[in-house]
Scaffold this motif. Sequence first.
Motif, mmCIF file in Angstrom:
data_model
loop_
_atom_site.group_PDB
_atom_site.id
_atom_site.type_symbol
_atom_site.label_atom_id
_atom_site.label_comp_id
_atom_site.label_asym_id
_atom_site.label_seq_id
_atom_site.Cartn_x
_atom_site.Cartn_y
_atom_site.Cartn_z
ATOM 1 N N ASN A 194 -11.338 4.011 3.613
ATOM 2 C CA ASN A 194 -10.168 3.663 2.795
ATOM 3 C C ASN A 194 -8.899 4.375 3.276
ATOM 4 O O ASN A 194 -7.787 3.925 3.010
ATOM 5 C CB ASN A 194 -10.402 4.026 1.322
ATOM 6 N N ALA A 195 -9.073 5.492 3.964
ATOM 7 C CA ALA A 195 -7.919 6.250 4.437
ATOM 8 C C ALA A 195 -7.185 5.523 5.565
ATOM 9 O O ALA A 195 -6.099 5.930 5.981
ATOM 10 C CB ALA A 195 -8.344 7.643 4.896
ATOM 11 N N LEU A 207 -16.760 10.412 -2.731
ATOM 12 C CA LEU A 207 -16.547 11.125 -1.467
ATOM 13 C C LEU A 207 -17.888 11.573 -0.905
ATOM 14 O O LEU A 207 -18.782 11.966 -1.663
ATOM 15 C CB LEU A 207 -15.671 12.359 -1.722
ATOM 16 N N THR A 208 -17.981 11.507 0.406
ATOM 17 C CA THR A 208 -19.239 11.951 1.019
ATOM 18 C C THR A 208 -18.958 12.803 2.256
ATOM 19 O O THR A 208 -17.868 12.756 2.825
ATOM 20 C CB THR A 208 -20.175 10.749 1.329
ATOM 21 N N GLU A 209 -19.941 13.607 2.608
ATOM 22 C CA GLU A 209 -19.868 14.512 3.749
ATOM 23 C C GLU A 209 -19.335 13.770 4.981
ATOM 24 O O GLU A 209 -19.793 12.661 5.274
ATOM 25 C CB GLU A 209 -21.288 15.027 4.020
ATOM 26 N N GLY A 210 -18.394 14.372 5.663
ATOM 27 C CA GLY A 210 -17.849 13.755 6.876
ATOM 28 C C GLY A 210 -16.604 12.904 6.625
ATOM 29 O O GLY A 210 -15.951 12.479 7.574
ATOM 30 N N ASP A 211 -16.257 12.651 5.350
ATOM 31 C CA ASP A 211 -15.041 11.868 5.062
ATOM 32 C C ASP A 211 -13.786 12.671 5.369
ATOM 33 O O ASP A 211 -13.732 13.877 5.101
ATOM 34 C CB ASP A 211 -14.936 11.554 3.553
ATOM 35 N N LEU A 212 -12.772 11.973 5.848
ATOM 36 C CA LEU A 212 -11.415 12.488 5.739
ATOM 37 C C LEU A 212 -10.841 11.885 4.453
ATOM 38 O O LEU A 212 -11.114 10.718 4.136
ATOM 39 C CB LEU A 212 -10.563 12.058 6.930
ATOM 40 N N VAL A 213 -10.054 12.659 3.723
ATOM 41 C CA VAL A 213 -9.484 12.163 2.466
ATOM 42 C C VAL A 213 -7.974 12.392 2.473
ATOM 43 O O VAL A 213 -7.519 13.530 2.603
ATOM 44 C CB VAL A 213 -10.102 12.883 1.243
ATOM 45 N N VAL A 214 -7.239 11.297 2.379
ATOM 46 C CA VAL A 214 -5.773 11.389 2.286
ATOM 47 C C VAL A 214 -5.397 11.547 0.815
ATOM 48 O O VAL A 214 -5.767 10.713 -0.022
ATOM 49 C CB VAL A 214 -5.101 10.132 2.892
ATOM 50 N N LEU A 215 -4.688 12.629 0.522
ATOM 51 C CA LEU A 215 -4.244 12.931 -0.849
ATOM 52 C C LEU A 215 -2.723 12.895 -0.852
ATOM 53 O O LEU A 215 -2.080 13.735 -0.221
ATOM 54 C CB LEU A 215 -4.722 14.329 -1.246
ATOM 55 N N ASP A 216 -2.149 11.901 -1.518
ATOM 56 C CA ASP A 216 -0.689 11.697 -1.474
ATOM 57 C C ASP A 216 -0.201 11.545 -2.908
ATOM 58 O O ASP A 216 -0.611 10.621 -3.605
ATOM 59 C CB ASP A 216 -0.383 10.438 -0.651
ATOM 60 N N GLY A 328 1.640 9.508 10.304
ATOM 61 C CA GLY A 328 0.221 9.286 10.060
ATOM 62 C C GLY A 328 -0.387 8.507 11.204
ATOM 63 O O GLY A 328 0.317 7.963 12.064
ATOM 64 N N ALA A 329 -1.696 8.475 11.244
ATOM 65 C CA ALA A 329 -2.413 7.647 12.223
ATOM 66 C C ALA A 329 -3.587 7.009 11.491
ATOM 67 O O ALA A 329 -4.336 7.711 10.790
ATOM 68 C CB ALA A 329 -2.899 8.493 13.395
ATOM 69 N N TYR A 330 -3.706 5.694 11.631
ATOM 70 C CA TYR A 330 -4.680 4.927 10.841
ATOM 71 C C TYR A 330 -5.500 4.033 11.759
ATOM 72 O O TYR A 330 -4.947 3.357 12.632
ATOM 73 C CB TYR A 330 -3.939 4.066 9.810
ATOM 74 N N PHE A 331 -6.811 4.047 11.531
ATOM 75 C CA PHE A 331 -7.723 3.262 12.367
ATOM 76 C C PHE A 331 -8.647 2.467 11.452
ATOM 77 O O PHE A 331 -9.398 3.078 10.669
ATOM 78 C CB PHE A 331 -8.541 4.194 13.276
ATOM 79 N N ALA A 332 -8.558 1.145 11.540
ATOM 80 C CA ALA A 332 -9.341 0.279 10.651
ATOM 81 C C ALA A 332 -10.814 0.661 10.714
ATOM 82 O O ALA A 332 -11.357 0.915 11.794
ATOM 83 C CB ALA A 332 -9.155 -1.181 11.053
ATOM 84 N N GLU A 333 -11.443 0.714 9.578
ATOM 85 C CA GLU A 333 -12.865 1.014 9.394
ATOM 86 C C GLU A 333 -13.233 2.471 9.655
ATOM 87 O O GLU A 333 -14.269 2.940 9.191
ATOM 88 C CB GLU A 333 -13.753 0.080 10.226
ATOM 89 N N TRP A 334 -12.375 3.207 10.364
ATOM 90 C CA TRP A 334 -12.677 4.626 10.607
ATOM 91 C C TRP A 334 -12.044 5.509 9.539
ATOM 92 O O TRP A 334 -12.700 6.354 8.930
ATOM 93 C CB TRP A 334 -12.177 5.016 12.012
ATOM 94 N N GLY A 335 -10.715 5.308 9.311
ATOM 95 C CA GLY A 335 -10.009 6.154 8.348
ATOM 96 C C GLY A 335 -8.633 6.521 8.860
ATOM 97 O O GLY A 335 -8.074 5.824 9.722
ATOM 98 N N GLY A 336 -8.082 7.596 8.366
ATOM 99 C CA GLY A 336 -6.736 7.955 8.786
ATOM 100 C C GLY A 336 -6.349 9.349 8.352
ATOM 101 O O GLY A 336 -7.086 10.027 7.621
#
Length: 363
Positions: A194-195, A207-216, A328-336
Amino acid sequence: MAARSLDALVVTSMPNILYLTNFAGSTAIAIVTADRIVFLTDFRYVTAVSAQQGTREECPGLELVVVTGAYDSSLAASLAAMTAAQVGFEAAHLSVSRYEWLIRELATRSAGSAPAKLVSTEGIVERIRTTKDDHELWVLKEAASRLSDVTRRVFGLVRASRSEREIAFDIDHEIRRAGFDRSAFETIVASGPNAALPHARPTERKLTEGDLVVLDFGGVYDSYCVDLTRTVSIGPASARAREVHAAVLKAHGRAIQATRPGQSRFAIDAAARDALAEAGMAEAFGHGTGHGLGIEVHEDPRITRPRGESDYRDEAVTPGMVFTIEPGAYFAEWGGVRIEDDVVVTDAGVEVLTNVTRELVQI
Ligand code: GLY
Ligand code: MN
Ligand code: MN
């Protein structure tokens, strides 16, 4: 107004009205002349406006017109009574139907003499708003300091198995607890894939282990908006996550380094963009580097690429301008990853108003 030969300016943008008069209600119209502000509002706000006028720091001397029927009828009546020949209106804040109605109404009311001419204007008040005065800077610095405190508490709210929506709800609560009137926009908690969406809405995803989470998130403090983003990792960050975060942080630093009085806002944007291009992530950065902050959370100056020929106006940033730096940098299906801070241009260069670690926090 003098430069545009305007006898009066009809202000219909509520943020502009707040800026000029301190009126924070939902409905009003201000007619500004060289020496008067005729202020139209209705029953709901009359007591508040009268009380405001009695205090030293609020806008004194408004000529109050109480609207009992339609606002635009009162506006036409007030304009007709003022005998202003050239009347500016805010093209971005008056609908075509209201404009056409006003032209007809002014013609009807002019009773044979020439009716007031409506002149389209753009950004007269907005341009003044870009440079903050001492009081506004005090408020924005206080707000940024409070938002930084909120962020440090937010790191404690983020953990595996909590949902984006739960965390967003708690962030909004912390914002209110810190003394803000409200959140400045819908809080973003974007985890894992989702990021990859810069303006994701919080979902039920846990949230799960290994996620990056964008908090804005942001807050409105004494009518002024501040805005901050951090990206955290749930558990140890992968090599790719660290690489992307480092590239975004470099872009963020380059943009701040490039910020100084007289600098082109396009050059500040390019500084961030070039840094991401060097990391092979040019395509991943699709939005502007920043936006002005003030009564609105997105206002001028826009720290972006030029948007066509006409955008070269007002290119330089100058002392007192407050805006975000948020590459920012965003990659579909990977995150950002996004990192956002609020800065003010000073006589000497730049001051960063928000103050929270920019390292990749691993939770
Ligand atoms: N989410 C709004 C902004 O950072 O501009
Ligand atoms: Mn933001
Ligand atoms: Mn922002």
